[in-house]
Motif scaffolding. Sequence first.
Motif, PDB file in Angstrom:
ATOM      1  N   MET A 220      15.501 -56.335  -2.553  1.00 56.08           N
ATOM      2  CA  MET A 220      16.323 -56.498  -1.400  1.00 56.08           C
ATOM      3  C   MET A 220      16.435 -55.012  -0.983  1.00 56.08           C
ATOM      4  N   ARG A 221      16.692 -54.120  -2.077  1.00 53.53           N
ATOM      5  CA  ARG A 221      17.099 -52.798  -1.845  1.00 53.53           C
ATOM      6  C   ARG A 221      15.937 -52.093  -0.997  1.00 53.53           C
ATOM      7  N   GLU A 222      14.826 -52.121  -1.627  1.00 54.98           N
ATOM      8  CA  GLU A 222      13.773 -51.716  -0.930  1.00 54.98           C
ATOM      9  C   GLU A 222      13.418 -52.022   0.339  1.00 54.98           C
ATOM     10  N   LEU A 223      13.582 -53.231   0.846  1.00 56.93           N
ATOM     11  CA  LEU A 223      13.323 -53.789   1.871  1.00 56.93           C
ATOM     12  C   LEU A 223      14.496 -53.171   2.958  1.00 56.93           C
ATOM     13  N   LEU A 224      15.772 -53.104   2.577  1.00 52.84           N
ATOM     14  CA  LEU A 224      16.819 -52.682   3.390  1.00 52.84           C
ATOM     15  C   LEU A 224      16.653 -51.349   3.831  1.00 52.84           C
ATOM     16  N   THR A 225      15.964 -50.319   2.743  1.00 47.17           N
ATOM     17  CA  THR A 225      15.790 -49.062   2.886  1.00 47.17           C
ATOM     18  C   THR A 225      14.671 -48.705   3.882  1.00 47.17           C
ATOM     19  N   VAL A 226      13.777 -49.493   3.798  1.00 46.29           N
ATOM     20  CA  VAL A 226      12.523 -49.563   4.515  1.00 46.29           C
ATOM     21  C   VAL A 226      12.821 -50.155   5.984  1.00 46.29           C
ATOM     22  N   LYS A 227      13.540 -50.633   6.290  1.00 46.65           N
ATOM     23  CA  LYS A 227      14.061 -51.334   7.463  1.00 46.65           C
ATOM     24  C   LYS A 227      14.896 -50.170   8.182  1.00 46.65           C
ATOM     25  N   ALA A 228      15.788 -49.712   7.230  1.00 46.03           N
ATOM     26  CA  ALA A 228      16.735 -48.725   7.907  1.00 46.03           C
ATOM     27  C   ALA A 228      15.701 -47.451   8.285  1.00 46.03           C
ATOM     28  N   ASN A 229      14.942 -47.046   7.710  1.00 48.05           N
ATOM     29  CA  ASN A 229      13.946 -46.047   7.926  1.00 48.05           C
ATOM     30  C   ASN A 229      13.434 -46.269   9.222  1.00 48.05           C
ATOM     31  N   VAL A 230      12.710 -47.571   9.273  1.00 48.14           N
ATOM     32  CA  VAL A 230      11.954 -47.918  10.688  1.00 48.14           C
ATOM     33  C   VAL A 230      12.864 -47.819  11.943  1.00 48.14           C
ATOM     34  N   ASP A 231      14.010 -48.555  11.706  1.00 46.28           N
ATOM     35  CA  ASP A 231      14.967 -48.625  12.528  1.00 46.28           C
ATOM     36  C   ASP A 231      15.484 -47.508  13.217  1.00 46.28           C
ATOM     37  N   ARG A 232      15.919 -46.348  12.119  1.00 49.29           N
ATOM     38  CA  ARG A 232      16.224 -45.056  12.666  1.00 49.29           C
ATOM     39  C   ARG A 232      15.202 -44.181  13.290  1.00 49.29           C
ATOM     40  N   LEU A 233      14.036 -44.444  13.084  1.00 52.26           N
ATOM     41  CA  LEU A 233      12.899 -43.569  13.454  1.00 52.26           C
ATOM     42  C   LEU A 233      12.568 -44.143  14.753  1.00 52.26           C
ATOM     43  N   LEU A 234      12.573 -45.600  15.094  1.00 53.34           N
ATOM     44  CA  LEU A 234      12.087 -45.983  16.356  1.00 53.34           C
ATOM     45  C   LEU A 234      13.340 -46.363  17.398  1.00 53.34           C
ATOM     46  N   ASP A 235      14.507 -45.931  16.911  1.00 53.65           N
ATOM     47  CA  ASP A 235      15.719 -46.091  17.704  1.00 53.65           C
ATOM     48  C   ASP A 235      16.072 -44.383  18.023  1.00 53.65           C
ATOM     49  N   PRO A 236      16.066 -43.998  19.190  1.00 53.14           N
ATOM     50  CA  PRO A 236      16.607 -42.869  19.392  1.00 53.14           C
ATOM     51  C   PRO A 236      18.045 -42.459  19.310  1.00 53.14           C
ATOM     52  N   GLN A 237      18.640 -43.563  19.632  1.00 54.53           N
ATOM     53  CA  GLN A 237      20.156 -43.443  19.521  1.00 54.53           C
ATOM     54  C   GLN A 237      20.543 -43.451  18.100  1.00 54.53           C
ATOM     55  N   GLU A 238      20.070 -44.315  17.362  1.00 56.12           N
ATOM     56  CA  GLU A 238      20.075 -44.336  15.879  1.00 56.12           C
ATOM     57  C   GLU A 238      19.883 -43.094  15.154  1.00 56.12           C
ATOM     58  N   LEU A 239      18.728 -42.493  15.582  1.00 50.91           N
ATOM     59  CA  LEU A 239      18.412 -41.265  15.001  1.00 50.91           C
ATOM     60  C   LEU A 239      19.196 -39.975  15.393  1.00 50.91           C
ATOM     61  N   ALA A 240      19.839 -40.093  16.703  1.00 53.53           N
ATOM     62  CA  ALA A 240      20.665 -38.928  17.106  1.00 53.53           C
ATOM     63  C   ALA A 240      22.009 -39.133  16.351  1.00 53.53           C
ATOM     64  N   ARG A 241      22.299 -40.174  15.810  1.00 57.77           N
ATOM     65  CA  ARG A 241      23.774 -40.534  15.212  1.00 57.77           C
ATOM     66  C   ARG A 241      23.375 -40.022  13.921  1.00 57.77           C
ATOM     67  N   ASP A 242      22.278 -40.200  13.278  1.00 60.93           N
ATOM     68  CA  ASP A 242      22.221 -39.806  11.806  1.00 60.93           C
ATOM     69  C   ASP A 242      21.432 -38.535  11.739  1.00 60.93           C
ATOM     70  N   LEU A 243      21.465 -37.659  12.593  1.00 70.19           N
ATOM     71  CA  LEU A 243      20.747 -36.322  12.548  1.00 70.19           C
ATOM     72  C   LEU A 243      21.055 -35.606  11.009  1.00 70.19           C
ATOM     73  N   ARG A 244      22.216 -35.868  10.618  1.00 69.49           N
ATOM     74  CA  ARG A 244      22.443 -35.331   9.223  1.00 69.49           C
ATOM     75  C   ARG A 244      22.520 -35.930   8.300  1.00 69.49           C
ATOM     76  N   GLN A 245      22.056 -37.122   8.035  1.00 72.83           N
ATOM     77  CA  GLN A 245      21.834 -37.929   6.897  1.00 72.83           C
ATOM     78  C   GLN A 245      20.277 -38.167   6.605  1.00 72.83           C
ATOM     79  N   GLU A 246      20.128 -38.420   5.271  1.00 70.73           N
ATOM     80  CA  GLU A 246      18.663 -38.271   4.753  1.00 70.73           C
ATOM     81  C   GLU A 246      18.475 -39.679   4.194  1.00 70.73           C
TER      82      GLU A 246
END
Length: 252
Positions: A220-246
């Motif tokens: 579950m943790r692997e999938l949640l992390t991968v999905k979070a990466n995909v969501d943040r990369l493909l969603d410009p608004q999400e990306l802008a909000r998390d610019l300082r998070q890794e």
Amino acid sequence: EVKCRGKAITLQAPGWQRPARLSSLGEGYSLEALTTVLSGQKTHTPRKRRAAAAPQKVNLLVDIQAKLQAGRGAGYAKWAKVFNLKQMAKTLNYLTEHGLLEYVALKEQTEAATTQYRQLSDQLKATEKRMADLSAMRTQILNYIKTRDAYVAYQQAGYSKKFLAAHEGEITLHRAAKKFFDDQGLTKLPTIKEIQAEFAALQAEKKAIYPDFHKSRTHMRELLTVKANVDRLLDPQELARDLRQEVIIPEH
């Protein structure tokens, strides 16, 4: 709150960021239509919500790679603060290895993994709670048995204060045991042998659950992390909000 300015009517409710105009709400929300409903002459039919657009069946590898190429422009330095190439390489590898090339599949598997983890977690908690209850039951039964003679003698002594002072510890334990049984609604006490047999069975059940529990949690943790990466990369608004998070995929 209702405000009227000429023919324009606006509504404002707590928590709304801005008022809503009746004229903007569409068919069935005019003053005449609402008055008819409030007077009981007509039944109101709520406006149907628009169905959420179905996720596009795109190849995530193509989409992500296109995003990576786009990042090579002037905004690459800013983009790299969130997603470095090493992290995204892990994400791409995971998607490839597990055949998750469509977003719908990734979302469904993430939800299924989360559901499975929660079910195993609930099962494990229920087993552990029952084991704790049995341990408490065993302790109280043993206390009851060990102090029964002293309590009977206390009764035969007419609940003597002198006897109580001499055997206060035993009588206190006996009373606590009786209260425990009453609180549990027990009219017949199980034997120590029965408690130990059930406890052993639960212990074996818990031992059998643990490997699946840990495996499902990791999955579950692997999938949640991968999905979070995909969501943040493909969603410009999400990306802008998390610019300082890794976002980092856990070690496998």
